[in-house]
Design an enzyme around this catalytic site. Structure first.
Site, mmCIF file in Angstrom:
data_model
loop_
_atom_site.group_PDB
_atom_site.id
_atom_site.type_symbol
_atom_site.label_atom_id
_atom_site.label_comp_id
_atom_site.label_asym_id
_atom_site.label_seq_id
_atom_site.Cartn_x
_atom_site.Cartn_y
_atom_site.Cartn_z
ATOM 1 N N LYS A 193 0.907 4.123 -2.964
ATOM 2 C CA LYS A 193 0.524 5.523 -2.732
ATOM 3 C C LYS A 193 1.697 6.470 -2.952
ATOM 4 C CE LYS A 193 -3.837 4.757 -1.683
ATOM 5 N NZ LYS A 193 -4.917 5.228 -2.556
ATOM 6 N N TYR B 21 0.841 -1.210 0.000
ATOM 7 C CA TYR B 21 0.000 0.000 0.000
ATOM 8 C C TYR B 21 0.880 1.265 0.000
ATOM 9 C CZ TYR B 21 -3.920 3.012 1.519
ATOM 10 O OH TYR B 21 -4.883 3.992 1.608
HETATM 11 N N1 NAP Z 1 -10.161 5.407 4.851
HETATM 12 C C1 NAP Z 1 -8.980 5.927 5.102
HETATM 13 O O1 NAP Z 1 -8.594 6.154 6.254
HETATM 14 C C2 NAP Z 1 -8.051 6.266 3.983
HETATM 15 C C3 NAP Z 1 -6.829 6.870 4.317
HETATM 16 C C4 NAP Z 1 -5.952 7.213 3.297
HETATM 17 C C5 NAP Z 1 -6.284 6.971 1.985
HETATM 18 N N2 NAP Z 1 -7.461 6.376 1.684
HETATM 19 C C6 NAP Z 1 -7.748 6.122 0.284
HETATM 20 O O2 NAP Z 1 -8.997 6.673 -0.066
HETATM 21 C C7 NAP Z 1 -9.599 5.876 -1.087
HETATM 22 C C8 NAP Z 1 -10.994 5.447 -0.641
HETATM 23 O O3 NAP Z 1 -10.893 4.760 0.585
HETATM 24 P P1 NAP Z 1 -12.179 4.272 1.398
HETATM 25 O O4 NAP Z 1 -11.743 4.176 2.809
HETATM 26 O O5 NAP Z 1 -13.351 5.088 1.034
HETATM 27 O O6 NAP Z 1 -12.322 2.776 0.831
HETATM 28 P P2 NAP Z 1 -13.567 1.752 0.843
HETATM 29 O O7 NAP Z 1 -14.611 2.192 1.793
HETATM 30 O O8 NAP Z 1 -12.937 0.414 1.001
HETATM 31 O O9 NAP Z 1 -14.144 1.893 -0.660
HETATM 32 C C9 NAP Z 1 -13.327 1.612 -1.754
HETATM 33 C C10 NAP Z 1 -14.060 1.846 -3.046
HETATM 34 O O10 NAP Z 1 -13.130 1.546 -4.116
HETATM 35 C C11 NAP Z 1 -13.749 0.639 -5.010
HETATM 36 N N3 NAP Z 1 -12.758 -0.227 -5.630
HETATM 37 C C12 NAP Z 1 -11.860 -1.037 -5.030
HETATM 38 N N4 NAP Z 1 -11.145 -1.707 -5.948
HETATM 39 C C13 NAP Z 1 -11.596 -1.295 -7.152
HETATM 40 C C14 NAP Z 1 -11.262 -1.626 -8.484
HETATM 41 N N5 NAP Z 1 -10.310 -2.505 -8.763
HETATM 42 N N6 NAP Z 1 -11.944 -1.025 -9.489
HETATM 43 C C15 NAP Z 1 -12.919 -0.137 -9.224
HETATM 44 N N7 NAP Z 1 -13.285 0.222 -7.986
HETATM 45 C C16 NAP Z 1 -12.631 -0.357 -6.963
HETATM 46 C C17 NAP Z 1 -14.715 -0.157 -4.177
HETATM 47 O O11 NAP Z 1 -15.666 -0.720 -5.057
HETATM 48 P P3 NAP Z 1 -16.879 -1.671 -4.527
HETATM 49 O O12 NAP Z 1 -17.752 -0.760 -3.731
HETATM 50 O O13 NAP Z 1 -17.510 -2.144 -5.784
HETATM 51 O O14 NAP Z 1 -16.215 -2.734 -3.719
HETATM 52 C C18 NAP Z 1 -15.261 0.926 -3.233
HETATM 53 O O15 NAP Z 1 -16.316 1.619 -3.858
HETATM 54 C C19 NAP Z 1 -8.656 4.704 -1.336
HETATM 55 O O16 NAP Z 1 -7.805 4.994 -2.432
HETATM 56 C C20 NAP Z 1 -7.856 4.646 -0.051
HETATM 57 O O17 NAP Z 1 -6.582 4.065 -0.261
HETATM 58 C C21 NAP Z 1 -8.363 6.011 2.655
#
Ligand code: NAP
Length: 248
Positions: free
Chosen positions: A160, A156
């Site tokens: 990133k 990861y």
């Molecule tokens: N949450 C945090 O604390 C955090 C911190 C830093 C960065 N981020 C980044 O922010 C972004 C969103 O995070 P989140 O926490 O909202 O994640 P999440 O709740 O796990 O949601 C992820 C979303 O990405 C979609 N996805 C995953 N793999 C995919 C693929 N191969 N093709 C198309 N769509 C895909 C999923 O689709 P489905 O709904 O169809 O499964 C889901 O809609 C990510 O890039 C994550 O790395 C998050």
């Protein structure tokens, strides 16, 4: 405020969490939004929820961003159906955590293919239409883990950090066509992704956040909407950490 009237946005990973919030916030301010996620049911439900609030604003598209050919087809379809694209938000991301000793090759590949190659695939697909659009913007959702690393997240962290380097290269390459490209690096935001973590890990993280609280999805959408707005026209190649002070 309707900062995005007459604008069209594509948000990947918009089926839930941060991506859904970004798509909703863009729709709230007048944008037409392509709600992209892996599964039909997830993007369909998210688009339905957004349309219930802002009728006619959201269209669902199911695609795996790691699939190069499928993303090129998607870009053509969205171009045909929605016309132009002004804003591309690369938010789709996954984790497959584990110490390097135990990390499998497929855990490395899945994370790099989704988080990093996914953004290559989408920019390849949408760059021509973006170059012709008004106020064109690319915003990549990175992570503080791409800035500081994390034990148990080598895949990861690499994806990133790679996305941050990629952001700067894209910003330089497309600057002549006035397409800006920036990254937002969230800290610890409450979503399904972080809900998976054990309570002890969450408590440890909390100690490292100067503002003393986890972030919310609308903390991230607010930063993304600023970078997507006309007000950010002179900002490109930057990484905006939205992390409660974690990485200052
Ligand atoms: N949450 C945090 O604390 C955090 C911190 C830093 C960065 N981020 C980044 O922010 C972004 C969103 O995070 P989140 O926490 O909202 O994640 P999440 O709740 O796990 O949601 C992820 C979303 O990405 C979609 N996805 C995953 N793999 C995919 C693929 N191969 N093709 C198309 N769509 C895909 C999923 O689709 P489905 O709904 O169809 O499964 C889901 O809609 C990510 O890039 C994550 O790395 C998050």
């Amino acid at each position: 405020m309707q900062r995005f009237a007459n604008k069209t946005a594509v948000v990947t990973g918009a089926g839930r969490g941060i991506g859904q919030e970004i798509a909703k916030a863009l729709a709230a301010e007048g944008a037409k939004v392509a709600v992209v996620s892996r599964s039909e049911s997830s993007c369909g439900k998210a688009a339905e929820e957004i349309n219930a609030l802002y009728p006619g604003s959201a269209t669902a598209y199911a695609v795996d961003v790691a699939d190069h050919a499928a993303v090129q087809e998607l870009a053509k379809k969205i171009g045909d159906e929605l016309g132009t694209v002004n804003i591309l938000v690369n938010n789709a991301g996954v984790t497959r955590d584990g110490l390097l000793m135990r990390m499998k090759e497929e855990d490395w590949d899945t994370v790099l293919d989704t988080n990093l190659k996914g953004a290559f695939n989408t920019v390849k697909g949408f760059m021509r239409v973006l170059m012709k659009a008004e106020d064109p913007r690319i915003i990549n959702i990175a992570s503080v883990i791409g800035l500081i690393g994390n034990a148990g997240q080598a895949n990861y962290s690499a994806s990133k950090a790679g996305l941050i380097g990629y952001t700067k290269a894209v910003a330089r390459e497309l600057s002549g066509r006035k397409v800006t490209c920036n990254a937002v690096a969230p800290g610890f935001i409450t979503t399904d992704m972080t809900d998976e973590l054990p309570e002890a890990v969450r408590a440890e993280v909390l100690k490292k956040i100067p503002l003393g609280d986890f972030g919310k999805t609308d903390d991230i959408s607010a930063a993304v909407l600023f970078l997507a707005s006309p007000a950010a026209r002179y900002i490109t190649g930057q990484v905006l950490a939205v992390d409660g002070g974690m990485t200052m």
